[in-house]
Every structure is written in C-alpha cells, then in structure tokens.
Design a protein around this motif. Structure first.
Motif, short mmCIF file in Angstrom:
data_model
loop_
_atom_site.label_atom_id
_atom_site.label_comp_id
_atom_site.label_asym_id
_atom_site.label_seq_id
_atom_site.Cartn_x
_atom_site.Cartn_y
_atom_site.Cartn_z
N ALA A 253 -18.94 31.83 -10.79
CA ALA A 253 -17.98 32.20 -9.74
C ALA A 253 -18.66 32.97 -8.61
O ALA A 253 -18.20 32.93 -7.45
CB ALA A 253 -16.85 33.05 -10.33
N PHE A 254 -19.75 33.67 -8.91
CA PHE A 254 -20.38 34.54 -7.92
C PHE A 254 -21.63 33.92 -7.29
O PHE A 254 -22.36 34.60 -6.56
CB PHE A 254 -20.73 35.87 -8.60
N VAL A 255 -21.86 32.64 -7.55
CA VAL A 255 -22.98 31.94 -6.92
C VAL A 255 -22.53 31.50 -5.52
O VAL A 255 -21.56 30.76 -5.38
CB VAL A 255 -23.40 30.71 -7.75
N ASN A 256 -23.22 31.97 -4.47
CA ASN A 256 -22.77 31.67 -3.10
C ASN A 256 -23.75 30.84 -2.30
O ASN A 256 -23.62 30.71 -1.08
CB ASN A 256 -22.46 32.97 -2.35
N ASN A 257 -24.74 30.26 -2.98
CA ASN A 257 -25.68 29.36 -2.32
C ASN A 257 -25.47 27.95 -2.89
O ASN A 257 -25.38 27.78 -4.11
CB ASN A 257 -27.12 29.82 -2.54
N TYR A 258 -25.40 26.96 -2.00
CA TYR A 258 -25.06 25.60 -2.45
C TYR A 258 -26.05 25.08 -3.49
O TYR A 258 -25.65 24.54 -4.53
CB TYR A 258 -24.99 24.64 -1.26
N TYR A 259 -27.33 25.22 -3.25
CA TYR A 259 -28.33 24.65 -4.16
C TYR A 259 -28.39 25.42 -5.48
O TYR A 259 -28.60 24.83 -6.55
CB TYR A 259 -29.70 24.61 -3.47
N ALA A 260 -28.18 26.72 -5.41
CA ALA A 260 -28.08 27.50 -6.65
C ALA A 260 -26.82 27.08 -7.42
O ALA A 260 -26.81 27.04 -8.65
CB ALA A 260 -28.04 28.99 -6.34
N TYR A 261 -25.77 26.74 -6.66
CA TYR A 261 -24.52 26.29 -7.29
C TYR A 261 -24.73 24.97 -8.02
O TYR A 261 -24.16 24.75 -9.10
CB TYR A 261 -23.44 26.15 -6.23
N LEU A 262 -25.54 24.07 -7.45
CA LEU A 262 -25.84 22.81 -8.13
C LEU A 262 -26.52 23.07 -9.48
O LEU A 262 -26.17 22.45 -10.50
CB LEU A 262 -26.74 21.93 -7.26
N ALA A 263 -27.50 23.99 -9.48
CA ALA A 263 -28.20 24.31 -10.72
C ALA A 263 -27.25 24.94 -11.73
O ALA A 263 -27.26 24.60 -12.92
CB ALA A 263 -29.37 25.25 -10.43
N ALA A 264 -26.40 25.86 -11.25
CA ALA A 264 -25.44 26.51 -12.14
C ALA A 264 -24.41 25.51 -12.67
O ALA A 264 -23.99 25.59 -13.83
CB ALA A 264 -24.74 27.65 -11.40
#
Length: 567
Positions: free
Chosen positions: A199-210
């Motif tokens: 929920a607290f991931v605010n970067n698109y590419y980090a969000y893909l990994a998460a």
C-alpha cells in the motif's frame, strides 16, 4: 413456501456434509492408508473444525486477487484543456470542455485527444480530468495510466498474475516436499506483511516488483495447500461439498472487497484494510494439523497414525490400534526405501498420466481466461463498478451451491462440460448484443460468469481426485499455475476492445467451449478412491471417457478397467 424451499436446500447441503456414506468394501489387498483413514469417517466434527479454519485462506485469497480491480480502477476521463483549465479544472463532463474534444467513430467523446483551436488539428493530450463519481483515488489516477500509458496499467495486473503463476507452481512443489501445513502457514504470514506493505509503495517500477511478490503469496496459489489438505481429510462422498465451500468463500472475499471499495475512497487505506483481514488466518499455526496422507507418503507413519487417532477421538469414534498401523506402514515403507520420491517431472513420465496432466493444464488455462476475463472486465461495464464486481462475486455462490447439489448425482465430467458450454454460449450472446443495451450485456455477462464459475470450481475437486497423493499438490499447483498464466494474459486480451468491442468476449467464449469439450476425455471420479501411488495414478480410470461411455454398453466396475484405447 419460500421458507420451506430454503429449509429444504439447507437440509440437502447439510446431508451432503454429515450423512454417513456407504463405505466401500475393503479387499484383502486394500491399501493400509485407506484402512486407517476409514476410521476417521467421511466427515465429522474434526473435519468440520479443520476445514472451517482452512477456508479462511480462500477468503483472503479472493480479496487479494480481485483487489487489483478497485486499486487500479480506470475512471472515465477526458483531456485537460490548457487554455480553459489553467489551475482549476472544469467538471469532467463539462460541455465547455467537450466543445474542443473530438468524437470517436461510435459517437462517444475521445478520452485521449483534443482539438487545438489555433490550428484546428487534433492532438494527444498530456494531462487529464477524471470522473471521480466512483473511482475517487486509484493508482491509475495517481500515475495517469491512461491513453498511451494504458498498457502500463494492464502490465501491472499481468505482473501480479505472473506472481500468482509462480506461486501456484512453486508453493505446490514446496507443499509436496515440506508439507501442506508448514507451507500454508508461512504463506499466510508473508501474505500479511506484503499485502499491507504494498500500500505504501509509491514508485511505479517498485510497485511492479511488489505486485509480483504479492501475487506469489496473496492469491489463489496461496491457498492450494489448504485446499489439498482439506480434500485429503474428507471421504469421497464429501469432497464435492467441501471443495465447493472453498470456491464459495473465495467469492465472499470478492464481495467483501467490492463493499470495502465502495466505502473507502483511498486506495492506500483500502489496501491496508484488505491486508489486515489476513490476521484471521494466523491461528492456523496452532490449530490445524498436517495431512495424514502426506505424512504417510513421506514415510512418517507414526505421525500420520497419531493425527488420525487424535481426529478419531475428536469425532467420538472407537480407539484405533496405533501399533498395528505403525508396524504395517513401516513395513511397507521399508520395502519401498529403494524407490525414489516422486516429483513434478514424474507427472509426464508415463503416457496416460502425461496426457491427463496436459489436458488438466489446458482446462485450467482456458477456464481461467473465461473466468478472469469476465471478472476483470467489470470496471469497463456500464454502471457502478463496485456493484458490478459485487454481483459478479455474488453469482458465484449459487453456482457453487448448484454444483454441490448436482455433482454427486451427475458426476464430475458431464456437469463440468455442460456448465462450460453454457458459459461459452452466454459469452457468445454478449458479443452480438448491441452496445446500446449495456444493462442486457451486464446481465448476460453475469449469467456467463455463473456457468463459468461452476465449471471452474469443479476442476479443483476433479484435479485433486485425478492425481496421486505423492504428486497431488505439485500437480494441482502446476495446473493452477497454467490458470494464472492465462489470467496474466487477460488484461492484454481486454486491450483488444480498442480494435473491436466484441473481440475479448469472443475469446472468452472460445476458451470456455474448448475447455468443456476436452473435459469429456477425463475419466469419471465419482465415489472412486483417490489414487495414492504413481502406479495408481497411471492406471486410474483406464479408457473411461465420455465417448467410450456413450458408445459402449460395457460399464466400468471400478477405476482400474483396462480398455482398448486408454487415455
């Protein structure tokens, strides 16, 4: 009259669970494990307690799987008009703004283009105004994943499904190697951490990994060890009801997500609330037992016997002779010490099991395209997207109830095939309904979801009954992985509506049709003992296909008949 019918339905389902079934007569050569498990009974208080705990994993999986719809929801939008909306936006459907918005070929306003008043040329926009009526705050809005960036939104959903694909296969292998309980409990613990943290991931590419990690531990593959454990605890006549309860509770998870999404506008808060639901599964570490069948297959005979003895006592049954079963089991294990343990590749080493595994994988793949395609399309249907998602989850519950009522009467093969073929017809009808009749399209799509859900739900039970214990979890996990591979493609398939609005629905119809057809090649498993060894799996249901059954008057007396053309 309605109350009487309601009570009758409850009695039938209760009977499916608790009425004792006629026990199969045991021959002198019957497997010692089946003899041991017969003391446990088809379904008692112990099984009820264990499965009540295990279905909680299905509930949280349903929530996580469909959370990507409201979290990544795509609201209606139009281009921001720079010379009119410098600092303050007009309403998204403003007639003033629409005066410089070109029309699409179907007469609707473009979401991605505007007309430059200086040159009178049509050009793409770089900023958008969103309709906040339903989707007030989503990741799509935060990162503007629309128009030429719409594929990035579909990619995030596909990456999530790639994680589900990986988890289905990997967790199935781990559960077969290290145990159902240990795998399930660790999965739920990691699921709690990841589902809140993302929920607290605010970067698109980090969000893909998460999202990839979230898919591994948060979706359907995450509850397969619990599902298999439940199927291994109950008798053949109770597998249908128990298996469908898992599917119905998954649907309840979908409905809860839709309800929370309606009341919680912030996607961050919504994601945290969804993650906190996993707390209800943490008690599994202390309250569930390992599968006696898995322990027996691993040569841990004493542990298997002790759990069955505990369960028999819980059910109020007669005390079993532990020493007798431990000695018999150890003797059998000692004689098989030189035999290597079975693994994933063993599913493809023998011809009949190999063809069955390929057919299972294909059926899961095509089922998933139809099921997830209809589910993920909910945010593009006309109407409140949360209500539509809720209804698409709601129709799964009566579908599962229908399966419970009919599956042990019709058998697995005919009911599954018929439901999928009817689902294919429904999808085909959706494809030809005029687009100016959105309510009818939604209604028929829900009918298609009803039939596809029933067919998809049966494959869970069917797969567990067709595969031998030593590779059951990895086999079901691999099949489920194929379903997640298909689900990964669904967001991409839905992008084809920009080419032709009917194209995705036609693909869903063809998928359901082919799955229903190839189901006819499976053997029937109704009231058959589960195969235990690889040899049992290879010989199970020899030559029993729908075509052989229809064309020959000869009736199989058990699951081990030798035919002219075994499949």
């Amino acid at each position: 009259m309605k109350e009487h019918s309601k009570q009758g339905l409850i009695k039938v389902i209760w009977k499916k669970l608790f009425q004792p079934a006629h026990a199969h007569e045991m021959s002198a050569k019957e497997d010692d494990l089946e003899s041991l498990m017969s003391h446990l009974g088809e379904f008692g208080k112990y099984q009820l307690f264990q499965i009540t705990l295990l279905v909680l994993t299905s509930f949280t999986s349903g929530m996580h799987t469909m959370s990507i719809i409201p979290i990544n929801g795509i609201p209606n939008h139009r281009c921001q008009v720079p010379w009119l909306e410098n600092g303050t936006n007009l309403p998204w459907d403003s007639t003033t703004a629409r005066a410089v918005i070109p029309l699409n070929p179907d007469g609707s306003y473009s979401s991605c283009l505007l007309i430059n008043p200086d040159t009178n040329a049509t050009e793409a926009c770089t900023k958008w105004v969103y309709d906040r009526t339903d989707f007030k705050d989503t990741r799509t809005v935060e990162w503007n994943l629309v128009c030429d960036k719409k594929w990035l939104g579909s990619l995030s959903k596909s990456i999530f499904m790639l994680g589900v694909f990986t988890g289905s296969f990997a967790l199935g292998y781990v559960a077969d190697k290290y145990g159902r309980k240990k795998t399930q409990c660790w999965t739920q613990t990691i699921q709690l951490i990841v589902s809140i943290g993302i929920a607290f991931v605010n970067n698109y590419y980090a969000y893909l990994a998460a999202s990839f990690v979230y898919g591994i531990f948060g979706s359907v593959g995450a509850y397969i060890p619990a599902f298999v454990l439940g199927m291994e605890l109950v008798g053949p006549s109770k597998r249908t009801a128990c298996g469908q309860i898992f599917q119905a509770i998954f649907a309840v998870g979908i409905m809860v997500v839709a309800a929370w999404a309606y009341f919680i506008p912030s996607y961050v808060t919504l994601q945290v609330v969804i993650g906190l639901h996993v707390l209800v599964t943490i008690s599994l570490w202390w309250l569930i037992d390992e599968s006696p069948r898995w322990l027996w297959s691993q040569g841990r005979i004493a542990e298997s016997v002790n759990i069955v003895a505990k369960a028999v006592k819980f059910n109020g049954g007669e005390k079993i002779d532990r020493a007798y079963y431990v000695s018999k089991g150890k003797a059998k294990t000692a004689s098989a010490e030189s035999t290597p343990s079975a693994g994933f590749l063993d599913l493809f080493k023998t011809p009949r099991l190999r063809m069955r595994m390929i057919n299972l994988a294909y059926n899961w793949f095509t089922d998933s395209i139809a099921y997830y395609g209809l589910s993920l399309a909910s945010d593009s249907m006309v109407g409140n997207p949360f209500f539509i998602l809720f209804v698409l989850g709601l129709v799964e519950v009566p579908s599962c109830i229908l399966v419970i009522l009919l599956l042990d009467r019709t058998g697995r093969r005919p009911l599954r095939s018929i439901m999928l073929l009817l689902g294919a017809v429904s999808c085909a009808i959706v494809a030809v309904i005029p687009k100016d009749m959105p309510n009818l399209i939604t209604a028929v799509a829900c009918l298609g979801k009803f039939f596809v859900t029933g067919g998809f739900a049966i494959i869970f039970n069917y797969s567990a009954e067709l595969l031998p214990t030593v590779v059951r979890n990895v086999g079901v996990g691999f099949s489920s992985a194929m379903a997640r591979l298909a689900a990964m493609l669904c967001p991409i398939i839905l992008l084809l509506n920009s080419v032709d609005k009917s194209l995705p629905t036609i693909i869903f119809a063809l998928s359901a049709f082919s799955s229903g057809f190839f189901t006819l090649f499976f053997p029937e498993t109704l009231n058959k003992p589960m195969p235990q060894s690889m040899e049992d799996g290879e010989n199970f249901g020899l030559g029993d296909t729908a075509f052989n059954t229809c064309c020959s008057k000869k009736k199989a007396t058990d699951g081990y008949e030798t035919p002219a053309y075994p499949i």
